[in-house]
Write a protein that holds these residues in place. Structure first.
Motif, PDB file in Angstrom:
ATOM      1  N   ARG A 185      38.461  49.427  25.428  1.00  0.00           N
ATOM      2  CA  ARG A 185      38.353  48.184  24.661  1.00  0.00           C
ATOM      3  C   ARG A 185      39.662  47.410  24.691  1.00  0.00           C
ATOM      4  O   ARG A 185      39.665  46.203  24.467  1.00  0.00           O
TER       5      ARG A 185
ATOM      6  N   GLU B 225      33.440  52.261  33.180  1.00  0.00           N
ATOM      7  CA  GLU B 225      33.749  51.193  32.233  1.00  0.00           C
ATOM      8  C   GLU B 225      34.562  50.090  32.891  1.00  0.00           C
ATOM      9  O   GLU B 225      34.338  48.894  32.627  1.00  0.00           O
TER      10      GLU B 225
ATOM     11  N   LYS C 180      32.232  41.506  33.804  1.00  0.00           N
ATOM     12  CA  LYS C 180      32.216  40.584  32.659  1.00  0.00           C
ATOM     13  C   LYS C 180      33.372  39.597  32.684  1.00  0.00           C
ATOM     14  O   LYS C 180      33.272  38.499  32.131  1.00  0.00           O
TER      15      LYS C 180
ATOM     16  N   GLU D  26      39.122  45.186  27.546  1.00  0.00           N
ATOM     17  CA  GLU D  26      38.179  44.152  27.113  1.00  0.00           C
ATOM     18  C   GLU D  26      38.889  43.080  26.303  1.00  0.00           C
ATOM     19  O   GLU D  26      38.726  41.870  26.551  1.00  0.00           O
TER      20      GLU D  26
ATOM     21  N   TYR E  26      33.537  46.150  33.023  1.00  0.00           N
ATOM     22  CA  TYR E  26      34.390  45.059  32.536  1.00  0.00           C
ATOM     23  C   TYR E  26      34.724  44.067  33.646  1.00  0.00           C
ATOM     24  O   TYR E  26      34.833  42.863  33.398  1.00  0.00           O
TER      25      TYR E  26
END
Length: 426
Positions: free
Chosen positions: A293, A319, A326, A296, A323
């Protein structure tokens, strides 16, 4: 944007299924790569640049293996000279045991590349060969043999020995690009802020007052001096962002604005656990699963910054790919340190191709010793050949043929132009 030819235009250039693998191998073999992250130095840095058989053997990967395969204690080992350390490792890992690990096979591959004996009971012939080399010509030869057109260094502006070289203005060559390493400024601030103060920057331990502006002035001075292609920091598995700490403050208020000002990406290498066994020094670092995170948050909150990101834990790889789908300001790169084994590289790279196509950077050597680029890039080419050939065979099965030109374009993107465009080279 390059326009792809239609299937009708491709015509007879389409590769038959049995020609895909050899064509991929040939394209990989004849394409010069950019090594986007190393710990190498140009010859002008003198003793900071490591090369030769004794340095190859005392690489910390091999030191860790030594302590598993012999009765020598770390304390005894550190008391030896470099030559004696190399002898101990050669005897334990290459004479008394079969060198079948990735790191030991790498040394064998280097010796073989220079037509040196790989099964000798001692190192005299290898040492004589390296003593006879002139570093300037040897560097050029090694990079040519490795199929590498340029390497990216890791440059610490707070290292006194490096500082002397930069301050003398003696480094300027296109095949060794610079990077501003920020480890001492970020996670090492408490132990190194005084060094900035000694250099004339008005900073303090808690980064109060003028500290942030002075860190930005320091980065501006070194950007002017180094002309780096990016800034970089290695971070632990506990990295959080945002974070109410001196590190978080310097990162958000000094480093990220400076990267935007100079249009430089920031490289985040996340996941090391430092000194879980301090007795074995550099070999004593380990790996931990990071909280992604943080990636992120930094990509979302700073959309005008570009980030190169590599994560050390195998468990974090999926992960990272998600990401990257995104956030277009995130560029995954490389399989470093404990991940740089062909079985793991293959798994990670297949996953990235399946999720990201060719919009990532598959690998870097992370080499600390010059000749390591020989076996590291040979291994990468061998692993990539199977991965890419399989991808193209699946594409052909699904109804879209491939040509040599398409394969060449994709290899160029993966190992050259993705990096060149991300850091605005040329």
């Amino acid at each position: 944007m390059e326009t792809l030819p239609t299937r009708q235009q491709l015509g007879d250039d389409l590769l038959a299924a049995d020609l895909i693998q050899p064509t991929v191998e040939q394209v990989l073999a004849t394409t010069s790569f950019i090594d986007v992250h190393t710990h190498l130095f140009a010859p002008s840095f003198g003793g900071l640049g490591l090369w030769g058989i004794d340095e190859l053997l005392t690489y910390h990967y091999l030191e860790a293996e030594l302590f598993r395969s012999s009765n020598i204690s770390p304390e005894h080992y550190w008391a030896l000279s470099k030559r004696e350390q190399a002898n101990a490792i050669w005897q334990a890992l290459f004479v008394e045991n079969s060198p079948i690990s990735e790191a030991t096979r790498g040394v064998i591959a280097v010796l073989d590349a220079f037509n040196l004996p790989t099964d000798s009971p001692d190192l005299e012939e290898a040492r004589a060969f390296f003593r006879a080399q002139r570093i300037e010509s040897h560097v050029l030869k090694v990079l040519q043999m490795a199929g590498v057109s340029s390497v990216v260094m890791t440059n610490d502006p707070l290292d006194p020995e490096e500082q002397r070289v930069w301050m003398n203005g003696s480094h300027a060559r296109a095949d060794f690009a610079a990077v501003v390493r920020l480890d001492r400024i970020l996670w090492g601030w408490m132990g190194h802020w005084q060094r900035l103060a000694d250099l004339g920057y008005s900073v303090d331990a808690q980064a109060t007052g003028k500290s942030i502006a002075e860190v930005r002035r320091f980065l501006a001075d070194w950007h002017e001096r180094m002309r780096p292609v990016y800034m970089a920091v290695s971070l632990t598995d506990e990295f959080q962002f945002p974070e109410d700490s001196v590190q978080g403050k310097i990162l958000s208020e000094a480093v990220l604005p400076s990267c935007r000002e100079f249009d430089l990406p920031l490289s985040l290498m996340i996941g090391v656990r430092r000194q879980v066994n301090p007795r074995i020094r550099l070999a004593g670092d380990a790996v931990g699963k990071a909280d992604m995170r943080a990636v992120e948050n930094i990509c979302r909150d700073y959309p005008e910054n570009r980030f190169l990101v590599s994560v050390l834990s195998r468990e974090n790889q999926h992960e990272l790919c998600v990401y990257a789908r995104k956030f277009s300001n995130l560029m995954p790169f490389g399989c470093w340190w404990f991940l740089n084994n062909p079985s793991i590289v293959e798994e990670i790279t297949r996953e990235r191709i399946e999720m990201l196509g060719t919009s990532f950077i598959p690998q870097h050597s992370d080499a600390r010793v010059l000749e390591q680029v020989l076996y590291k890039w040979r291994n990468t080419r061998a692993t990539m050949a199977g991965i890419l050939a399989n991808s193209y065979k699946l594409l052909a099965r699904d109804g879209r043929g491939v040509t040599r030109q398409i394969i060449q374009r994709d290899v160029n993107r993966l190992f050259r132009s993705n990096f060149e465009e991300w850091v605005n080279l040329g």
